[in-house]
Design an enzyme around this catalytic site. Structure first.
Site, short mmCIF file in Angstrom:
data_model
loop_
_atom_site.label_atom_id
_atom_site.label_comp_id
_atom_site.label_asym_id
_atom_site.label_seq_id
_atom_site.Cartn_x
_atom_site.Cartn_y
_atom_site.Cartn_z
N GLY A 46 -16.93 12.59 -28.95
CA GLY A 46 -18.37 12.53 -28.71
C GLY A 46 -18.73 11.35 -27.82
N GLN A 51 -24.20 4.81 -24.34
CA GLN A 51 -22.84 4.33 -24.05
C GLN A 51 -22.54 4.34 -22.56
OE1 GLN A 51 -20.95 7.02 -27.20
NE2 GLN A 51 -19.58 5.25 -27.18
N CYS A 93 -14.60 4.75 -31.69
CA CYS A 93 -15.73 4.96 -30.78
C CYS A 93 -15.26 4.56 -29.39
CB CYS A 93 -16.90 4.09 -31.23
SG CYS A 93 -18.34 4.14 -30.16
N LEU A 94 -15.65 5.29 -28.37
CA LEU A 94 -15.20 4.98 -27.01
C LEU A 94 -15.70 3.60 -26.55
CD1 LEU A 94 -15.54 8.45 -25.22
CD2 LEU A 94 -13.44 7.30 -25.95
N HIS A 137 -22.40 10.09 -36.21
CA HIS A 137 -21.97 8.96 -35.39
C HIS A 137 -22.76 8.91 -34.07
CE1 HIS A 137 -18.52 6.40 -33.68
NE2 HIS A 137 -19.31 6.63 -32.66
N GLU A 138 -22.84 10.04 -33.39
CA GLU A 138 -23.52 10.07 -32.08
C GLU A 138 -25.03 9.91 -32.23
OE1 GLU A 138 -21.64 9.63 -29.70
OE2 GLU A 138 -19.80 10.23 -30.72
N HIS A 141 -26.07 6.36 -32.42
CA HIS A 141 -26.08 5.62 -31.15
C HIS A 141 -27.48 5.62 -30.52
CE1 HIS A 141 -22.04 4.34 -30.13
NE2 HIS A 141 -21.52 5.52 -30.42
#
Ligand code: NI
Length: 193
Positions: A46, A51, A93-94, A137-138, A141
């Site tokens: 994701g 981000q 997480c990226l 999670h997304e 953000h």
């Protein structure tokens, strides 16, 4: 197709609350497609707009396995309309390269959003499946909330961040989540019996 630069933990833009998308314009569609391309190149599940430095309520997810066809999902102006249960989730997480931490999540969620063509849809994700965790999670953000804020054990989280040369935990951002933690502890003690 464009691969976008992913902001790393410590960048203040990851802590901002994002704005609603007023219109699913060509620009928004291009951003969503670029976010998918960026997520795939980085082997992510994701990616959220903040981000890549965009203050907009958009995230993308693909939970398909390596042997399955791609299943790109775009969520614009998402809202979690139902949540229940509790589950432990080991997440990365990226924006946190190589750092994985145990966090608390709801087991089941229902989300409504607009797709890349601006059409409304609803998705339900159950039983703590990857999609259920990824949606939470997304979606976080978009409100400047990061997965480490959900850490079950702050000392473990501090150590994982240190080992990966990332800035330390922001203690004032940690979420208490007493009910989720109690439910997870109950499940863990039952599975030991
Ligand atoms: Ni993330």
């Amino acid at each position: 197709m464009a691969i976008l630069k992913i902001l790393k933990y410590g960048d203040e833009r990851l802590r901002q609350k994002c704005k609603e998308v007023s219109k699913v314009s060509k620009k928004v569609k291009t951003l969503a497609q670029d976010m998918l391309d960026t997520m795939y190149v980085n082997n992510g599940v994701g990616l959220a707009a903040p981000q890549v430095g965009e203050n907009l309520r958009i995230f993308v997810i693909d939970v398909s396995m390596d042997d399955e066809p791609l299943n790109p999902l775009v969520f614009i102006n998402p809202k979690i309309i139902k949540k229940s249960g509790a589950i432990k989730s080991n997440e990365g997480c990226l924006s946190f390269p190589k750092a994985y931490v145990d966090v608390r999540r709801y087991k089941n969620v229902m989300v409504k959003a607009l797709d890349i063509n601006g059409r409304p849809f609803v998705i339900e994700a159950k039983d703590g499946e990857l999609l259920a965790k990824a949606i939470q999670h997304e979606n976080d953000h978009l409100d400047g909330i990061l997965f480490i804020d959900h850490s079950r054990n702050i000392f473990d989280a501090i150590e994982v961040l240190r080992q990966n040369n990332l800035p330390s935990i922001e203690q004032d951002k940690m979420l208490e989540e007493k009910e989720l933690e109690e439910e997870i502890l109950k499940q863990e003690s039952e599975s030991k019996e």
